[in-house]
Enzyme design. Structure first.
Site, PDB file in Angstrom:
ATOM      1  N   SER A 189      49.317  43.900  44.048  1.00 29.51           N
ATOM      2  CA  SER A 189      48.955  43.013  44.044  1.00 29.51           C
ATOM      3  C   SER A 189      50.515  41.344  43.652  1.00 29.51           C
ATOM      4  O   SER A 189      51.338  41.853  43.615  1.00 29.51           O
ATOM      5  CB  SER A 189      48.082  42.676  43.121  1.00 29.51           C
ATOM      6  OG  SER A 189      48.519  43.321  41.705  1.00 29.51           O
ATOM      7  N   ASP A 190      50.198  40.292  43.682  1.00 27.35           N
ATOM      8  CA  ASP A 190      50.867  38.911  43.309  1.00 27.35           C
ATOM      9  C   ASP A 190      50.292  39.099  41.857  1.00 27.35           C
ATOM     10  O   ASP A 190      49.624  39.445  41.219  1.00 27.35           O
ATOM     11  CB  ASP A 190      51.050  37.756  43.875  1.00 27.35           C
ATOM     12  CG  ASP A 190      52.341  37.159  43.874  1.00 27.35           C
ATOM     13  OD1 ASP A 190      53.265  37.978  42.743  1.00 27.35           O
ATOM     14  OD2 ASP A 190      52.501  36.133  44.518  1.00 27.35           O
ATOM     15  N   LEU A 191      51.425  38.283  41.447  1.00 30.37           N
ATOM     16  CA  LEU A 191      51.086  38.862  39.555  1.00 30.37           C
ATOM     17  C   LEU A 191      49.620  38.766  39.533  1.00 30.37           C
ATOM     18  O   LEU A 191      49.299  37.206  39.541  1.00 30.37           O
ATOM     19  CB  LEU A 191      52.496  38.145  39.102  1.00 30.37           C
ATOM     20  CG  LEU A 191      52.326  37.903  36.973  1.00 30.37           C
ATOM     21  CD1 LEU A 191      52.513  39.894  37.218  1.00 30.37           C
ATOM     22  CD2 LEU A 191      53.422  37.244  36.741  1.00 30.37           C
ATOM     23  N   SER A 219      47.177  38.134  40.286  1.00 29.09           N
ATOM     24  CA  SER A 219      46.150  37.683  41.592  1.00 29.09           C
ATOM     25  C   SER A 219      44.882  39.047  41.979  1.00 29.09           C
ATOM     26  O   SER A 219      43.991  38.389  42.444  1.00 29.09           O
ATOM     27  CB  SER A 219      47.163  38.179  43.043  1.00 29.09           C
ATOM     28  OG  SER A 219      47.120  39.063  42.910  1.00 29.09           O
TER      29      SER A 219
END
Length: 782
Positions: free
Chosen positions: A314-316, A318
């Site tokens: 995941s992005d941070l 997200s």
């Protein structure tokens, strides 16, 4: 039985005994899948969930008088449930509050990751090593590493061999310090220059981005990842992140499925086919579905159709963003959606770490969902060879990182990425000029030329434009510097002093633009993006670009236009240089300056590279990877739209077109030849002859475009399909050949199937998207 037979028998018995005592997952000779299955079968639920978490890393070490040791927070996290990965342990910037004094240099950084790795192996039940992930978009974001130009400058080189070499160097510097995963390259197609992160991309075109991005990735990963020199690349951001609504970072992407697959997914597909190790989701949503919860993209397309066999970050935060998008009631539901969609690793770690056990208890997920994700992560740990060789040499890191060769490579990338946009014969400058005035907010500010995702720097390691000019001109040349104004702040300026310096000079170099330089006064949200303050009565930082700094206009901020007006009104020869993270308004410079260049953010050797170009030690051949608009009202503006009608107020064409860039020499195009191919991979051959007809050696970027004249679905009137950057001595000719196969000639039809349709195609070869020198046609038969 002779003694030899006895010894052989004993050896076999001992080997069998050792094998029986050693768990299969620790046997290096066993197949990777067998090792994964064996280790997975030994893990508790908490140990499995821990492998899916990637917390922030810079608080995981403590500097002491005896060296670097694991912090108490690290020990606490590892005892609760051994963690699968840590992100950015070595990161240093204002967000992390790590400075040159409090952060780690390459040697101590290697010692720190060794210490953390040793604790994971020796002090946890199963001894599973950690994957250390570090930011690597234009160099490893750590103290003492080489800072390369940011991606728009990289893209302006149009040089895939150079991108491979750069990727290999960045990976080496990170791996020598103990990193296993490098975040980068960013493969987002960027067609919204108001967006704060455009600097991180390779621009507006899928073929240019694919070619350069895949080369960068392959350089990072090498043929194998267990050689101590390479690491796994993380492709960012999946998907369609570079076209946010209204230019707001993370805003939804308004895109149809055909364009999504043709343009925005194309670079990721090519990178996956080339063996990408990991991939990261994006903050935005597509057609109402957050990308971190998009099962269709993450499972059906990425894994089942494309065959991706790495793991998905995941992005941070997200995953928590799914809740923010009101697609889940709480973070537990968001975690379930993300895991079932195909997100393996939670960057931040809190969503999975705090919710998956309860979700499993409530049967919202099954153990097979967790096992799938854990297996994907363990597989890369075995491929990296971490169970056999988990440690690195701090001494080697100290010797190799930011070596002279690496700094020279940074200079090479920077000068190849300088784009000359206008030259009325003033360039190259003579090194024997009596006096030069160097003016502007970006002429001697080292951080303004480095871009976002850059660690604190020692001043001696950075060459600014002023440094580069002073180091290049003769000893008798007087170089006068006046800043003139800041990027944004208007509380103080020195425009009169700048004008006075210009009037006394034989030539003026005016350096303007933007900045992504973070400072310790800027506030940051939990994802690391900066917050923009509207408070009055305080001095503004220069930062107007970089994650979180979206713009509503593209104009030069502060008093920069006033400064430019004043300097160009002196009547002196003026060379304007833009150092910038996005295409800013260049109308005034294009009209009044005698020469105009952009270097984007050219990195630590940017000043030296720019001086190489200014004084003719290097003949520029950079080409624009994006269109330069005349105004914000034209947006979105990208070359494959074709020629646009004029507006009431101004022309519909860009100020400077995609692919455009000047040289100190001239090239002739001739002898276009079209030949039918003889295999499925080569359906058509296109060749032509390029001749250097000027009086200098130089490089040309030959660009091949096509148009599918009539198709079952509407196609762009012009599409880049190939390019070559070639060197030609003055008077020299070379034949350049391109091949067009199924990949280049296919489209997504009414049924969204990728097919090649018979029909007529137009071929265009030129030096820019708006400067076609040769054209022809060919027909594909059924």
């Amino acid at each position: 039985m002779n003694i030899k037979s006895v010894l052989t028998t004993c050896f076999v018995i001992c080997a069998v005994h050792v094998s029986a005592q050693t768990p299969l997952y620790k046997q290096s000779s066993a197949p990777v899948e067998s090792r994964v299955k064996d280790l997975l079968g030994r893990m508790t639920v908490d140990e499995k969930i821990g492998q899916l978490c990637c917390p922030l890393g810079w608080e995981m070490y403590t500097k002491t008088s005896k060296g670097v040791v694991p912090s108490e927070l690290y020990k606490e996290r590892m005892s609760a449930a051994p963690i699968g990965s840590f992100w950015a342990v070595l990161r240093a910037d204002p967000w992390t509050q790590k400075t040159l004094e409090t952060g780690l240099n390459p040697q101590s950084g290697a010692k720190a990751l060794n210490a953390l790795q040793k604790y994971a192996i020796d002090s946890t039940r199963l001894g599973i090593p950690i994957l250390f992930a570090e930011e690597c978009p234009h160099g490893h974001m750590a103290i003492g590493t080489t800072v390369f130009p940011t991606s728009l400058a990289q893209a302006s080189t149009w040089d895939k061999e150079l991108m491979y070499k750069m990727g290999e160097t960045i990976a080496l510097e990170a791996r020598l310090q103990g990193a296993n995963i490098g975040y980068g390259p960013v493969l987002d197609i960027a067609r919204e220059p108001r967006w704060s992160r455009m600097e991180e991309t390779f621009g507006e075109d899928p073929v240019l981005t694919s070619t350069l991005g895949v080369a960068f990735m392959k350089g990072m990963q090498g043929e194998v990842q267990n050689d101590g020199k390479h690491l796994f690349s993380t492709l960012k951001h999946f998907a369609a992140y570079g076209i946010p609504e209204s230019g707001h970072n993370g805003a939804r992407a308004n895109v149809g499925m055909r364009q999504l697959f043709s343009d925005y997914l194309h670079p990721f597909k090519k990178a996956v086919e080339a063996g990408a190790g990991t991939i990261m989701t994006s903050y935005n949503s597509i057609d109402g579905v957050p990308c971190t919860a998009n099962k269709y993209l993450l499972s059906d397309i990425l894994r089942k159709e494309w065959g991706f066999n790495g793991f998905v970050y995941s992005d941070l935060s997200s995953i928590e963003g799914i809740t923010g998008a009101r697609v889940a009631q709480n973070h537990k539901e968001a975690s379930v959606l993300a895991l079932k969609a195909g997100v393996d690793m939670d960057l931040g770690g809190n969503a999975y770490g705090k919710n998956l056990r309860q979700a499993l208890k409530e049967k919202l997920i099954g153990m097979q969902d967790i096992d799938r994700a854990v297996a994907n992560i363990l597989r890369l740990k075995f491929r990296m060879g971490l169970f056999e060789n988990p440690y690195v040499s701090p001494e080697k890191a100290g010797r190799t990182v930011r070596s002279r060769a690496h700094k020279e490579l940074a200079r090479q990338v920077a000068r190849k990425g300088v784009v000359l946009l206008k030259n009325e014969g003033i360039l190259p400058l003579s090194k024997q000029l009596k006096s030069i005035a160097v003016i502007g907010p970006n002429a001697d500010n080292m951080y303004n030329q480095l871009g976002d995702y850059t660690a604190p720097q020692e001043r001696k390691e950075i060459t600014t434009v002023l440094d580069g000019i002073r180091n290049t001109v003769s000893a008798s040349t007087q170089v006068t510097y006046v800043k003139g104004c800041a990027i944004r702040d208007t509380t103080a300026h020195h425009i009169p002093a700048a004008v006075e310096a210009a009037q006394k000079a034989d030539a003026v170099v005016l350096v303007v633009g933007g900045s992504s330089a973070r400072d310790f006064k800027t506030k940051y949200i939990e994802t690391g993006a900066a917050t923009v303050t509207q408070e009055e009565n305080q001095q503004l930082s220069d930062m107007e670009c970089g994650e979180g700094y979206d713009r509503s206009t593209l104009k030069l901020l502060g008093y920069q236009e006033k400064l430019m007006e004043a300097i160009t009104s002196t009547g002196k020869p003026v060379i304007v240089i833009y150092i910038q993270g996005r295409p800013l308004n260049m109308n005034l410079a294009a009209e009044k300056a005698q020469a105009l260049l952009t270097a984007w953010y050219p990195g630590e050797q940017g000043g030296a590279a720019i001086a190489d170009v200014l004084f003719g030690d290097y003949n520029p051949a950079g080409r624009l990877p994006v269109s330069i608009p005349r105004s914000e009202g034209q947006l979105p503006l990208f070359y494959s739209q074709g020629e646009q009608r004029s507006y009431v107020e101004e022309a519909g064409t860009p100020l400077y077109a995609f692919g455009y860039g000047l040289s100190y020499t001239q090239f002739d195009y001739s002898h276009l030849k079209l030949e039918k191919g003889n295999s499925p991979d080569i359906l058509q051959k296109v060749s032509c002859t390029i001749t250097n007809i000027g009086d200098r050696d130089g490089e040309e970027v030959v660009q091949l475009y096509i148009c599918d004249k009539v198709a079952s679905v509407s196609q762009a009137p012009i599409l880049l399909k190939g390019f070559r950057r070639i060197f030609l001595k003055k008077g020299e000719s070379k034949q350049v050949t391109f091949t067009l196969g199924k990949e280049e000639l296919s489209l997504y039809n009414m049924e969204m199937k990728q097919v090649v349709e018979p029909g007529e195609f137009k071929v265009m070869v030129g030096t820019a998207s708006n400067d076609i020198r040769l054209d022809g046609e060919f027909t594909l038969t059924p």
